[in-house]
Design an enzyme around this catalytic site. Structure first.
Site, short mmCIF file in Angstrom:
data_model
loop_
_atom_site.label_atom_id
_atom_site.label_comp_id
_atom_site.label_asym_id
_atom_site.label_seq_id
_atom_site.Cartn_x
_atom_site.Cartn_y
_atom_site.Cartn_z
N ASP A 8 10.01 1.07 -10.56
CA ASP A 8 8.74 1.37 -9.90
C ASP A 8 7.73 1.64 -11.01
OD1 ASP A 8 6.77 2.04 -8.11
OD2 ASP A 8 7.52 4.05 -7.73
N ASP A 10 4.29 3.66 -10.68
CA ASP A 10 3.68 4.99 -10.68
C ASP A 10 4.74 6.07 -10.80
OD1 ASP A 10 1.14 3.96 -10.36
OD2 ASP A 10 1.32 3.86 -8.19
N GLU A 17 -0.05 8.79 -10.80
CA GLU A 17 -0.18 7.94 -9.62
C GLU A 17 -1.52 7.22 -9.74
OE1 GLU A 17 1.64 6.49 -6.19
OE2 GLU A 17 2.40 8.21 -7.31
N ARG A 53 -5.31 4.65 2.21
CA ARG A 53 -5.77 5.11 0.90
C ARG A 53 -6.78 4.13 0.29
NH1 ARG A 53 -0.22 6.28 -2.12
NH2 ARG A 53 0.47 4.62 -0.72
N SER A 96 6.00 -2.70 -7.58
CA SER A 96 5.20 -1.51 -7.26
C SER A 96 4.21 -1.81 -6.14
CB SER A 96 4.44 -1.04 -8.51
OG SER A 96 3.50 -0.04 -8.18
N GLY A 97 4.00 -0.80 -5.30
CA GLY A 97 2.96 -0.90 -4.28
C GLY A 97 1.59 -0.64 -4.86
N ASP A 163 11.03 6.56 -7.48
CA ASP A 163 10.82 8.00 -7.27
C ASP A 163 10.40 8.37 -5.86
OD1 ASP A 163 8.18 6.88 -7.43
OD2 ASP A 163 7.43 8.88 -7.89
N ASN A 166 9.32 4.65 -0.57
CA ASN A 166 9.16 3.19 -0.49
C ASN A 166 10.08 2.45 -1.48
OD1 ASN A 166 7.64 4.16 -2.70
ND2 ASN A 166 6.37 2.33 -2.69
#
Length: 496
Positions: A8, A10, A17, A53, A96-97, A163, A166
């Site tokens: 991931d 972030d 983040e 967001r 990653s999102g 972490d 998701n």
């Protein structure tokens, strides 16, 4: 044998983040952090959270975000970890999102093999508040599977590090899933948990796995085969449904008591306002009572002065002396001489009393003052009665207020009790959900192994068919006639 390590971005590769930092540019970081925390804990799905967001980021400058990307700090040990993994021949990727405006510079800096993320939409260098990409509606597992297909790598040859919630889909599926300084939802299903914030701590785990020292994945929920695991999952899901229903019942009861409490509090407020209104009216009237009392007393003082100045004091003195003499004559036995003297004195006083005459003008003034005093006194009596009525009304509504407050407190107590019961059920819900995650991980492992075996069998079959097709084509060039099946086989493997 491990061939791929996926991270991931972030809070794993970078120390922070990214979307929270972008939020600071438009002063919405607090709202974003709140939504991010819910997503990381698994309390809201990722697609909803990312869209909410990004909507908050509308108006942010792309140039400022690019400058921010250059300043984003790497996680401690990130550079060394990536370098060592690549030196050992592993493919390294981030899924990653987050956004490519952040991840692309990181990919170049660390020389990653792959970087998958979403894209923030912009117009004229300004964010529109919209986002698109493979990780908006899709899961990290979906992206990972596409990457594995591209590299011809099996899930058993992959390590994933994340972490948050998701990351669960890919952490469950791979051979080794690592929760790095992670949220509870991820720790529950991960194979290994690292609590430090130094990424280099994952290297021993990868090395041990590469050397064949694989951790034995033990689950008290799985005893036996795939069917047994499914039975256990179904049992837990049934239990989860029951707990969810009980939790909802407690929540509904709490909602009802809250509504009762709020209605009572509103009624309490209304009654209290009425009581205070009566109190204010009473106090206002009492002010008028005091004002009329003072005017009455002032009139009485004036009356007293007028009466004394008109000879009234002398008349009263003489009348009292006459009464005193008459009482002595009536109550005592006296000799004739003393009695005659007292009778004479009384008669003289009566003559003197008759000589005292009040001034007519003074009499009229005294009478007027007396009327004024009586008028003020009547007003005092009238207003006092009104004030007493308002006082009694005030007490009545204060008593009602106390009764309503007692009922409201009882409703609030029941509300808290039902909320506590609902919270306890929610904890039970999370516990059972955690067990389901464990079962899902086991099932995911079984499915991935089954799929991998099928893929290997398919690849082996295709390889054998292609070799056979090439042999058929070689013989065809030598003059051999081909059957229909042989022609189809040549077409299938594009051997001409």
């Amino acid at each position: 044998m491990i061939k791929l390590v996926v991270f991931d971005l972030d809070n794993v590769i970078i120390d922070g983040e990214a979307i929270d930092e972008i939020g600071k540019l438009v002063d919405v970081q607090e709202q974003i952090i709140e939504i991010t925390e819910k997503a990381m804990q698994g309390d809201v799905d990722f697609e909803t959270s990312i869209k909410e967001r990004v909507k908050l980021l509308k108006g942010a400058s792309v140039d400022k975000i690019k400058a921010l990307a250059e300043e984003m700090p790497l996680m401690e040990g990130a550079e060394e970890t990536i370098k060592q993994l690549k030196d050992k021949g592993y493919k390294v990727a981030t899924i990653s999102g987050s956004f490519d405006i952040i991840s692309d510079p990181i990919k170049e800096k660390l020389k990653l093999d792959y970087s998958f993320s979403n894209t923030l939409l912009e117009e004229d260098g300004i964010l529109t508040g919209e986002v698109e990409g493979p990780l908006v509606a899709g899961s990290k597992y979906d992206v990972l599977c596409q990457l594995l297909e591209t590299e011809n790598i099996a899930l058993e040859e992959c390590v994933a590090v994340g972490d948050g919630a998701n990351d669960i889909s890919m952490i469950e599926a791979v051979e080794l899933g690592v929760a790095f300084n992670a949220k509870p939802a991820l720790k529950e299903i991960a194979d290994k948990v690292i609590e430090s914030r130094n990424l280099i701590d994952i290297l021993p785990l990868v090395e041990n796995l590469a050397q064949g020292e694989k951790d034995q994945k033990v689950s008290v929920l799985i005893e036996g085969n795939f069917d047994n695991a499914l039975d256990k999952k179904n049992a837990y899901e049934k239990k989860l449904s029951e707990i969810s229903e009980e939790r909802e019942q407690f929540n509904q009861k709490a909602k009802k008591e809250r509504e009762v409490r709020d209605e009572l509090n509103q009624s309490l407020k209304e009654n209290l306002n009425i009581a205070i209104d009566f109190r204010d009216k009473r106090n206002k009237i009492n002010e008028e009572v005091e004002k009329n009392k003072k005017l009455r007393d002032k009139a009485n003082e004036e009356l007293k002065k007028v009466e004394w100045s008109s000879g009234r004091r002398d008349r009263i003195k003489i009348e009292n002396e006459i009464k005193k003499i008459d009482k002595i004559i009536e109550t005592r036995v006296l000799d004739i001489k003393k009695e005659n003297k007292l009778v004479k004195d009384a008669n003289d006083l009566r003559k003197k009393l008759m000589e005292i005459q009040e001034d007519e003008q003074v009499q009229e003034e005294a009478l007027e003052l007396k009327k004024t005093s009586e008028s003020y006194h009547a007003k005092v009596v009238e207003l006092s009665e009104q004030a007493q009525e308002f006082h009694e009304k005030m007490l009545e509504y204060f008593r009602k207020t106390d009764e309503i407050r007692t009922k409201a407190d009882e409703a609030h107590k029941k509300f808290l009790e039902h909320k506590k019961q609902a919270s306890e059920k929610h904890e039970d819900f999370k516990t059972v959900l955690g067990e389901i995650h464990k079962v899902n991980k086991e099932l995911g492992g079984m499915r991935s192994k089954r799929k991998d075996m099928e893929n290997r069998a398919t690849r082996k079959k295709n390889k054998e068919e292609k070799e056979r097709a090439e042999e058929i084509y070689r013989k065809f060039k030598e003059g051999k006639k081909l059957s229909t099946d042989e022609i189809l086989l040549l077409q299938k493997h594009d051997v001409v």
